[in-house]
Design an enzyme around this catalytic site. Sequence first.
Site, PDB file in Angstrom:
ATOM      1  N   ASN A   1      16.935  39.815  37.542  1.00  0.00           N
ATOM      2  CA  ASN A   1      16.596  40.989  36.737  1.00  0.00           C
ATOM      3  C   ASN A   1      16.309  40.671  35.267  1.00  0.00           C
ATOM      4  O   ASN A   1      16.520  41.477  34.381  1.00  0.00           O
ATOM      5  CB  ASN A   1      17.639  42.097  36.906  1.00  0.00           C
ATOM      6  CG  ASN A   1      19.019  41.671  36.462  1.00  0.00           C
ATOM      7  OD1 ASN A   1      19.209  40.528  36.068  1.00  0.00           O
ATOM      8  ND2 ASN A   1      19.964  42.579  36.504  1.00  0.00           N
TER       9      ASN A   1
ATOM     10  N   GLU B   1      30.932  37.569  23.780  1.00  0.00           N
ATOM     11  CA  GLU B   1      29.792  36.804  24.303  1.00  0.00           C
ATOM     12  C   GLU B   1      29.131  35.977  23.205  1.00  0.00           C
ATOM     13  O   GLU B   1      28.754  34.827  23.430  1.00  0.00           O
ATOM     14  CB  GLU B   1      28.781  37.766  24.958  1.00  0.00           C
ATOM     15  CG  GLU B   1      29.350  38.369  26.240  1.00  0.00           C
ATOM     16  CD  GLU B   1      28.511  39.500  26.823  1.00  0.00           C
ATOM     17  OE1 GLU B   1      27.430  39.801  26.279  1.00  0.00           O
ATOM     18  OE2 GLU B   1      28.944  40.087  27.835  1.00  0.00           O
TER      19      GLU B   1
ATOM     20  N   HIS C   1      19.872  39.841  30.206  1.00  0.00           N
ATOM     21  CA  HIS C   1      21.256  40.318  30.059  1.00  0.00           C
ATOM     22  C   HIS C   1      21.425  40.919  28.670  1.00  0.00           C
ATOM     23  O   HIS C   1      20.862  40.406  27.695  1.00  0.00           O
ATOM     24  CB  HIS C   1      22.252  39.151  30.202  1.00  0.00           C
ATOM     25  CG  HIS C   1      23.598  39.489  29.626  1.00  0.00           C
ATOM     26  ND1 HIS C   1      24.537  40.213  30.321  1.00  0.00           N
ATOM     27  CD2 HIS C   1      24.137  39.255  28.404  1.00  0.00           C
ATOM     28  CE1 HIS C   1      25.602  40.394  29.550  1.00  0.00           C
ATOM     29  NE2 HIS C   1      25.385  39.825  28.381  1.00  0.00           N
TER      30      HIS C   1
ATOM     31  N   TYR D   1      31.003  35.848  32.938  1.00  0.00           N
ATOM     32  CA  TYR D   1      31.051  36.846  34.017  1.00  0.00           C
ATOM     33  C   TYR D   1      32.454  36.958  34.610  1.00  0.00           C
ATOM     34  O   TYR D   1      32.603  37.156  35.816  1.00  0.00           O
ATOM     35  CB  TYR D   1      30.046  36.475  35.107  1.00  0.00           C
ATOM     36  CG  TYR D   1      28.600  36.798  34.760  1.00  0.00           C
ATOM     37  CD1 TYR D   1      28.215  38.075  34.353  1.00  0.00           C
ATOM     38  CD2 TYR D   1      27.597  35.831  34.856  1.00  0.00           C
ATOM     39  CE1 TYR D   1      26.891  38.379  34.054  1.00  0.00           C
ATOM     40  CE2 TYR D   1      26.258  36.126  34.561  1.00  0.00           C
ATOM     41  CZ  TYR D   1      25.925  37.403  34.160  1.00  0.00           C
ATOM     42  OH  TYR D   1      24.611  37.713  33.872  1.00  0.00           O
TER      43      TYR D   1
ATOM     44  N   LYS E   1      17.145  35.592  31.058  1.00  0.00           N
ATOM     45  CA  LYS E   1      17.644  34.781  32.172  1.00  0.00           C
ATOM     46  C   LYS E   1      16.563  33.806  32.657  1.00  0.00           C
ATOM     47  O   LYS E   1      15.386  33.933  32.268  1.00  0.00           O
ATOM     48  CB  LYS E   1      18.107  35.725  33.285  1.00  0.00           C
ATOM     49  CG  LYS E   1      19.299  36.609  32.860  1.00  0.00           C
ATOM     50  CD  LYS E   1      19.675  37.585  33.963  1.00  0.00           C
ATOM     51  CE  LYS E   1      20.892  38.404  33.588  1.00  0.00           C
ATOM     52  NZ  LYS E   1      21.272  39.356  34.662  1.00  0.00           N
TER      53      LYS E   1
END
Length: 151
Positions: free
Chosen positions: A115, A129, A118, A52, A12
């Site tokens: 965080n 994805e 992913h 998402y 990310k």
Amino acid sequence: MSSQERTFIAVKPDGVQRGIFPEVLKRFTQRGFKLVGIKLCTANESLLRKHYVDLQEKPFFNSLLSYMTSGPILATVWEGKDVVKQGRAMLGATNPLNSAPGTIRGDFAIDMGRNVIHGSDSVENAKKEISLWFKPEELVDYKSTLASWIY
Ligand code: RTP
């Protein structure tokens, strides 16, 4: 168990800008998984809404969109036995306060909203994805020339 299972792993924006992405590549490579797709990209809102889709109603969805569009993302695809589940274990829990030391989030992440990484949570979602983030011609098929047990 297929040695051709694939997962989608994305570093990310915070993971790219803090320079954690080489460590991610190192850990997956050292674990024996095979890199079959990689690109640095920026994600637009329409892609992220598809990625998402299950989180659209969550109160944090808008901040998640801002975070994920705040800088480049390193999108990768890895191949190997049980790579989806093993990859999730390597990432650690979503909330870094619960991520075990030795996991990527447990070693590098600071808070849930940033965080670092992913990883697909199921083989089915991995397929979705991968096709969302990569064109088929951006993925490579190759076999180890060193040994049959190496991916
Ligand atoms: P990811 O999809 O990024 O691998 O994360 P995950 O499966 O571990 O977690 P998920 O529930 O799918 O959430 C996706 C991302 O949304 C952010 N998040 N913020 N309460 C919050 O503020 C909150 N909850 C989730 C995180 O960046 C999480 O990775």
